[in-house]
Design an enzyme around this catalytic site. Sequence first.
Site, PDB file in Angstrom:
ATOM      1  N   GLU A  10       0.840  -1.209   0.000  1.00  0.00           N
ATOM      2  CA  GLU A  10       0.000   0.000   0.000  1.00  0.00           C
ATOM      3  C   GLU A  10       0.875   1.260   0.000  1.00  0.00           C
ATOM      4  O   GLU A  10       2.097   1.196   0.171  1.00  0.00           O
ATOM      5  CB  GLU A  10      -0.911  -0.005   1.223  1.00  0.00           C
TER       6      GLU A  10
ATOM      7  N   LYS B 182      -5.583  10.724   0.619  1.00  0.00           N
ATOM      8  CA  LYS B 182      -5.597   9.410   1.280  1.00  0.00           C
ATOM      9  C   LYS B 182      -6.813   8.685   0.728  1.00  0.00           C
ATOM     10  O   LYS B 182      -7.953   9.041   1.024  1.00  0.00           O
ATOM     11  CB  LYS B 182      -5.706   9.609   2.792  1.00  0.00           C
TER      12      LYS B 182
ATOM     13  N   VAL C 207      -5.447   0.468   2.871  1.00  0.00           N
ATOM     14  CA  VAL C 207      -5.632  -0.979   2.751  1.00  0.00           C
ATOM     15  C   VAL C 207      -6.823  -1.271   1.830  1.00  0.00           C
ATOM     16  O   VAL C 207      -6.736  -2.100   0.923  1.00  0.00           O
ATOM     17  CB  VAL C 207      -5.835  -1.613   4.142  1.00  0.00           C
TER      18      VAL C 207
ATOM     19  N   ASP D 278     -16.750   6.180  13.652  1.00  0.00           N
ATOM     20  CA  ASP D 278     -15.527   6.049  12.853  1.00  0.00           C
ATOM     21  C   ASP D 278     -15.072   4.593  12.783  1.00  0.00           C
ATOM     22  O   ASP D 278     -14.422   4.086  13.698  1.00  0.00           O
ATOM     23  CB  ASP D 278     -14.421   6.952  13.438  1.00  0.00           C
TER      24      ASP D 278
ATOM     25  N   SER E 229     -13.199   2.031   9.984  1.00  0.00           N
ATOM     26  CA  SER E 229     -12.468   2.079   8.717  1.00  0.00           C
ATOM     27  C   SER E 229     -13.150   1.269   7.620  1.00  0.00           C
ATOM     28  O   SER E 229     -13.655   0.160   7.856  1.00  0.00           O
ATOM     29  CB  SER E 229     -11.052   1.547   8.931  1.00  0.00           C
ATOM     30  N   ALA E 230     -13.108   1.817   6.418  1.00  0.00           N
ATOM     31  CA  ALA E 230     -13.599   1.093   5.242  1.00  0.00           C
ATOM     32  C   ALA E 230     -12.750  -0.146   4.948  1.00  0.00           C
ATOM     33  O   ALA E 230     -13.157  -1.008   4.166  1.00  0.00           O
ATOM     34  CB  ALA E 230     -13.605   2.025   4.024  1.00  0.00           C
ATOM     35  N   ASP E 231     -11.588  -0.247   5.597  1.00  0.00           N
ATOM     36  CA  ASP E 231     -10.754  -1.451   5.417  1.00  0.00           C
ATOM     37  C   ASP E 231     -11.535  -2.717   5.791  1.00  0.00           C
ATOM     38  O   ASP E 231     -11.353  -3.773   5.181  1.00  0.00           O
ATOM     39  CB  ASP E 231      -9.497  -1.393   6.306  1.00  0.00           C
TER      40      ASP E 231
ATOM     41  N   LYS F  48      -4.199  -1.531  14.122  1.00  0.00           N
ATOM     42  CA  LYS F  48      -3.349  -0.579  14.851  1.00  0.00           C
ATOM     43  C   LYS F  48      -3.854  -0.433  16.288  1.00  0.00           C
ATOM     44  O   LYS F  48      -5.056  -0.358  16.528  1.00  0.00           O
ATOM     45  CB  LYS F  48      -3.346   0.769  14.137  1.00  0.00           C
TER      46      LYS F  48
END
Length: 305
Positions: free
Chosen positions: A30, A91, A111, A143, A145-147, A164
């Site tokens: 990435e 981003k 990602v 919030d 993540s779209a990951d 993380k």
Amino acid sequence: MTPDTARPFVDIMPAVADALGAGRPVVALESTIITHGMPYPDNSVMAADVEKIIADEGAVAATIAVMAGRIKIGLSDGEREQLAMTSGAMKLSRADLAFAVAEGRTGGTTVAATMICAHMAGIRVFATGGIGGVHKGAEESFDISADLDELARTPVIVVSAGAKAILDIEKTLEVLETRGVPVVALAADVMPAFWSRQSPYRAPLRLDRPQDVAKLFDTRRRLGLDGGMLVANPVPESDEIPAEEMASYIAAAHRAAGEQKVAGKAVTPFLLAKILELTDGRSLKTNIALVENNARVAARIARAL
Ligand code: PSU
Ligand code: MN
């Protein structure tokens, strides 16, 4: 590459295209980690080192990014350096990948976006540092993540050091389970926590060797089960920062983010930069070590596939 209509927007580096054509192992990398995750010049050195590790393991590295509207599958040394030095890069995730292409913009792929582009090119394995996930306080901020959604839908193996540790790891695991994503710790019983080898949470699944991961991916595909997989590979012991020690830095970084009302896409880069500052650069050293470790494992999985 799927779909065919994507072809005109994608540049596959010749070495990568050759390897894919010949069925040789390829590992995607990435680039948000380059544009937003680490400062220059550490980002540039890391990006080059990681490609070399993959080559040394007998695979071909394809760093993925969007440059002036082109989806790049593999960057030349010059392009990689240029991206590492770009200050205004976007981003990019699923929501804005097409925007960058349509508007001729440059951006690091997260990602999620890297999985999409890797899949377009026919790459099945991808190495990163840590995925995005459910942020602490997500019950207020929403919030997430779209990951996580991308892992549920796009058939790519993502090799990470877990989610993380700035995130809510427990809630992240819950969402991954709900969305049907296999989470496999490599040679470990508990989930790693990015900078640290251990979190308080049991890993949903454990496999011990890269070839076992390849076998699971293949089995899922043959069973007609869609979507990707998350491999959680603990950072090497010599490079880890123990979780007890990270906890206070992470808490302080969250306090600073709250005071400065940081929101949306800026949250993860802000927290990473703050923790780098609080640890006097030690977190960055660990971050680089874990990415390198993930690249090595990803190359071995790609070879086994
Ligand atoms: N791994 C790292 N550093 C990073 C990232 C991963 O070691 O900066 C990036 C990845 O691109 C990941 C993104 O997709 O952080 C998550 O951002 P968000 O939480 O906004 O979805
Ligand atoms: Mn977010």
